[in-house]
Structure formats: structure tokens, C-alpha cells
Design an enzyme around this catalytic site. Structure first.
Site, PDB file in Angstrom:
ATOM      1  N   SER A 188       0.833  -1.217   0.000  1.00  0.00           N
ATOM      2  CA  SER A 188       0.000   0.000   0.000  1.00  0.00           C
ATOM      3  C   SER A 188       0.867   1.268   0.000  1.00  0.00           C
ATOM      4  O   SER A 188       0.523   2.256  -0.633  1.00  0.00           O
ATOM      5  CB  SER A 188      -0.985   0.001   1.173  1.00  0.00           C
ATOM      6  OG  SER A 188      -0.321   0.323   2.368  1.00  0.00           O
ATOM      7  N   ASN A 189       2.019   1.232   0.653  1.00  0.00           N
ATOM      8  CA  ASN A 189       2.916   2.393   0.582  1.00  0.00           C
ATOM      9  C   ASN A 189       3.586   2.485  -0.787  1.00  0.00           C
ATOM     10  O   ASN A 189       3.896   3.574  -1.263  1.00  0.00           O
ATOM     11  CB  ASN A 189       3.978   2.336   1.696  1.00  0.00           C
ATOM     12  CG  ASN A 189       3.471   2.998   2.970  1.00  0.00           C
ATOM     13  OD1 ASN A 189       3.120   4.176   2.981  1.00  0.00           O
ATOM     14  ND2 ASN A 189       3.424   2.238   4.050  1.00  0.00           N
ATOM     15  N   MET A 241      10.284  -7.160   4.703  1.00  0.00           N
ATOM     16  CA  MET A 241      10.450  -7.935   5.935  1.00  0.00           C
ATOM     17  C   MET A 241      11.797  -8.645   6.046  1.00  0.00           C
ATOM     18  O   MET A 241      11.912  -9.714   6.633  1.00  0.00           O
ATOM     19  CB  MET A 241       9.308  -8.957   6.081  1.00  0.00           C
ATOM     20  CG  MET A 241       7.922  -8.349   6.088  1.00  0.00           C
ATOM     21  SD  MET A 241       7.737  -6.927   7.187  1.00  0.00           S
ATOM     22  CE  MET A 241       7.553  -7.745   8.754  1.00  0.00           C
ATOM     23  N   ILE A 297      16.046  -7.900   6.926  1.00  0.00           N
ATOM     24  CA  ILE A 297      16.972  -6.912   7.475  1.00  0.00           C
ATOM     25  C   ILE A 297      18.187  -6.826   6.557  1.00  0.00           C
ATOM     26  O   ILE A 297      18.791  -7.845   6.208  1.00  0.00           O
ATOM     27  CB  ILE A 297      17.355  -7.270   8.927  1.00  0.00           C
ATOM     28  CG1 ILE A 297      16.109  -7.113   9.809  1.00  0.00           C
ATOM     29  CG2 ILE A 297      18.497  -6.397   9.426  1.00  0.00           C
ATOM     30  CD1 ILE A 297      16.273  -7.503  11.244  1.00  0.00           C
ATOM     31  N   LEU A 298      18.507  -5.625   6.139  1.00  0.00           N
ATOM     32  CA  LEU A 298      19.658  -5.416   5.256  1.00  0.00           C
ATOM     33  C   LEU A 298      20.947  -5.471   6.075  1.00  0.00           C
ATOM     34  O   LEU A 298      20.986  -4.996   7.210  1.00  0.00           O
ATOM     35  CB  LEU A 298      19.536  -4.051   4.560  1.00  0.00           C
ATOM     36  CG  LEU A 298      18.301  -3.869   3.674  1.00  0.00           C
ATOM     37  CD1 LEU A 298      18.145  -2.412   3.266  1.00  0.00           C
ATOM     38  CD2 LEU A 298      18.360  -4.754   2.436  1.00  0.00           C
ATOM     39  N   ASN A 330      13.027   4.207   5.388  1.00  0.00           N
ATOM     40  CA  ASN A 330      12.026   3.212   5.767  1.00  0.00           C
ATOM     41  C   ASN A 330      10.880   3.912   6.479  1.00  0.00           C
ATOM     42  O   ASN A 330      11.067   4.969   7.090  1.00  0.00           O
ATOM     43  CB  ASN A 330      12.675   2.189   6.710  1.00  0.00           C
ATOM     44  CG  ASN A 330      11.698   1.094   7.137  1.00  0.00           C
ATOM     45  OD1 ASN A 330      10.934   0.577   6.331  1.00  0.00           O
ATOM     46  ND2 ASN A 330      11.717   0.750   8.414  1.00  0.00           N
ATOM     47  N   HIS A 371       8.029   3.225   9.448  1.00  0.00           N
ATOM     48  CA  HIS A 371       7.755   2.304  10.557  1.00  0.00           C
ATOM     49  C   HIS A 371       6.506   2.771  11.308  1.00  0.00           C
ATOM     50  O   HIS A 371       6.350   3.961  11.582  1.00  0.00           O
ATOM     51  CB  HIS A 371       8.963   2.293  11.504  1.00  0.00           C
ATOM     52  CG  HIS A 371       8.789   1.332  12.635  1.00  0.00           C
ATOM     53  ND1 HIS A 371       8.910  -0.035  12.471  1.00  0.00           N
ATOM     54  CD2 HIS A 371       8.481   1.528  13.941  1.00  0.00           C
ATOM     55  CE1 HIS A 371       8.685  -0.622  13.636  1.00  0.00           C
ATOM     56  NE2 HIS A 371       8.422   0.296  14.544  1.00  0.00           N
ATOM     57  N   ASP A 381      15.479  -0.236  13.001  1.00  0.00           N
ATOM     58  CA  ASP A 381      14.605   0.931  13.248  1.00  0.00           C
ATOM     59  C   ASP A 381      15.272   2.001  14.115  1.00  0.00           C
ATOM     60  O   ASP A 381      14.637   2.608  14.973  1.00  0.00           O
ATOM     61  CB  ASP A 381      13.287   0.478  13.909  1.00  0.00           C
ATOM     62  CG  ASP A 381      12.488  -0.440  13.001  1.00  0.00           C
ATOM     63  OD1 ASP A 381      12.565  -0.283  11.771  1.00  0.00           O
ATOM     64  OD2 ASP A 381      11.791  -1.332  13.511  1.00  0.00           O
ATOM     65  N   GLU A 428       0.627   7.123   7.262  1.00  0.00           N
ATOM     66  CA  GLU A 428       1.853   6.689   6.566  1.00  0.00           C
ATOM     67  C   GLU A 428       1.801   7.157   5.116  1.00  0.00           C
ATOM     68  O   GLU A 428       2.785   7.651   4.570  1.00  0.00           O
ATOM     69  CB  GLU A 428       1.971   5.160   6.588  1.00  0.00           C
ATOM     70  CG  GLU A 428       2.348   4.568   7.930  1.00  0.00           C
ATOM     71  CD  GLU A 428       2.489   3.050   7.856  1.00  0.00           C
ATOM     72  OE1 GLU A 428       2.964   2.529   6.825  1.00  0.00           O
ATOM     73  OE2 GLU A 428       2.130   2.380   8.843  1.00  0.00           O
TER      74      GLU A 428
END
Length: 194
Positions: free
Chosen positions: A21-22, A95, A97-98, A112, A114, A150, A179
Site C-alpha cells: 500500500s505504501n 520484511m 533486514i539489510l 524506511n 515504521h 529501526d 503513513e
């Protein structure tokens, strides 16, 4: 790089894992006349991510990355970013983690969104945790990505009031609307700082 000529100067990649949706929200903003960016690529670790249908609809190049081997996966992603001349990466419900190595290569150019008022409630299940702690407010945060979860520098936040009858689902829906307002504004702010 030309500044503010009305030309879409920045090439963006959006990373998604789910409904997107974003992602669709950023696509719609990218199509506005005064937009300074173009979404050239969407990357997903999930072959069945619902958000990938928007890539098809808007003819955005998509790449599915199998995350079984993180080192190779990230190498593949970096190749794609390079090939498509990507300047900014927007995480939108991604979903995975880099790694610190990946982040270093794109330092200051990965953002990002959140669903909490960071630094509170990092990680998952934010809405339920907020409700369990009887908070009066929650919200959403757009932040730079660094090697801690985060924890990157905050770009913008929006505070959202919590009501007595809120459930995790109700709160999630209400925050998601914010958002969608916040992310394009934050992206614009990042672009103007580059």
C-alpha cells in the site's frame, strides 16, 4: 544533477514483501507533475507479494530475490540497483533486514517507514504492544536506515491519538492513512537534501 527543473531527477527503487500500500502510494505521487522522482524498480523477497501487481500495472521493472543466501541475494540486489541507476531506496513493508555492508554502499540513501513513534516500539507487532502499554499516542516514522533495527536518524513523524475502543487492526488502519501522507513528504525532503 539538475535541481528542481520539473524533470524527474531521481530514480527510486521500492522494496516490498506484502500488500504494497505504501508502494502504490509512492507510485501515485511519482506521477504528479511536480514530482522529482520516478520509481524504476521494485524488489521483493516474496514471489506472492500482492504489491507486485502494481509493478505490472504501472510497467515498473520488478525483481524477485530469493533470500536463502543473504550474501548472494544482496549482491543481486546491488547489481539491479546499479543497472537501473537507482539513487534512493524506499523500504515499504520489506520484511528482511539489510546487512551493514549493504547499508554502507547506499549510506544516507535508504529510507524506511515504521508504524510507531520511534525510538519507541521498534520491530514487529507495534500496534498491539502500544495498546498493551496503554499509550495515549502512537504514530508513524520515516527514518534513514542504519545497521541497527529501526534506529536510523528520523526524517519525519506523525503522532496519532489512541482511542479507548482501539484494537490493533483499527489502530493499524488509522496509522496507515497517515503513513500514506507522510512517506511522500519525507521522500521529497530527502531528495531536496541530496
Amino acid at each position: 544533477m539538475p535541481k528542481s527543473t520539473g524533470i524527474k531527477n531521481f530514480n527510486i527503487a521500492v522494496f516490498i514483501s506484502g500488500t504494497g500500500s505504501n508502494f502504490i502510494n509512492l507510485i501515485e505521487h511519482s506521477l504528479k507533475k511536480d514530482s522529482k522522482y520516478k520509481i524504476k524498480l521494485v524488489i521483493s523477497n516474496n514471489l506472492n507479494a500482492k504489491g507486485l501487481k502494481y509493478a505490472k500495472k504501472y510497467k515498473i521493472k520488478k525483481k524477485i530475490i530469493n533470500y536463502k543466501d543473504i550474501i548472494n541475494s544482496e549482491k543481486n540486489i546491488l547489481n539491479e540497483l546499479d543497472k537501473n541507476n537507482i539513487q534512493i531506496v524506499c523500504l515499504a513493508g520489506f520484511m528482511k533486514i539489510l546487512t551493514a555492508n549493504f547499508i554502507k554502499k547506499f549510506k544516507g540513501k535508504i529510507i524506511n517507514i515504521h508504524p510507531s513513534l520511534l525510538p519507541k516500539y521498534k520491530g514487529l507487532n507495534t500496534h498491539q504492544r502500544v495498546l498493551d502499554n496503554n499509550e495515549n499516542y502512537s504514530g508513524c516514522t520515516v527514518h534513514y536506515v542504519n545497521s541497527k533495527l529501526d534506529a536510523g536518524k528520523i526524517i519525519l513523524q506523525k503522532k496519532v491519538k489512541i482511542f479507548k475502543n482501539d484494537t490493533s487492526e483499527k489502530l493499524s488502519k488509522r496509522i496507515l492513512k497517515h503513513e500514506h501522507l507522510l512517506y511522500p513528504i519525507a521522500l521529497k525532503k530527502v531528495i531536496s537534501s541530496l
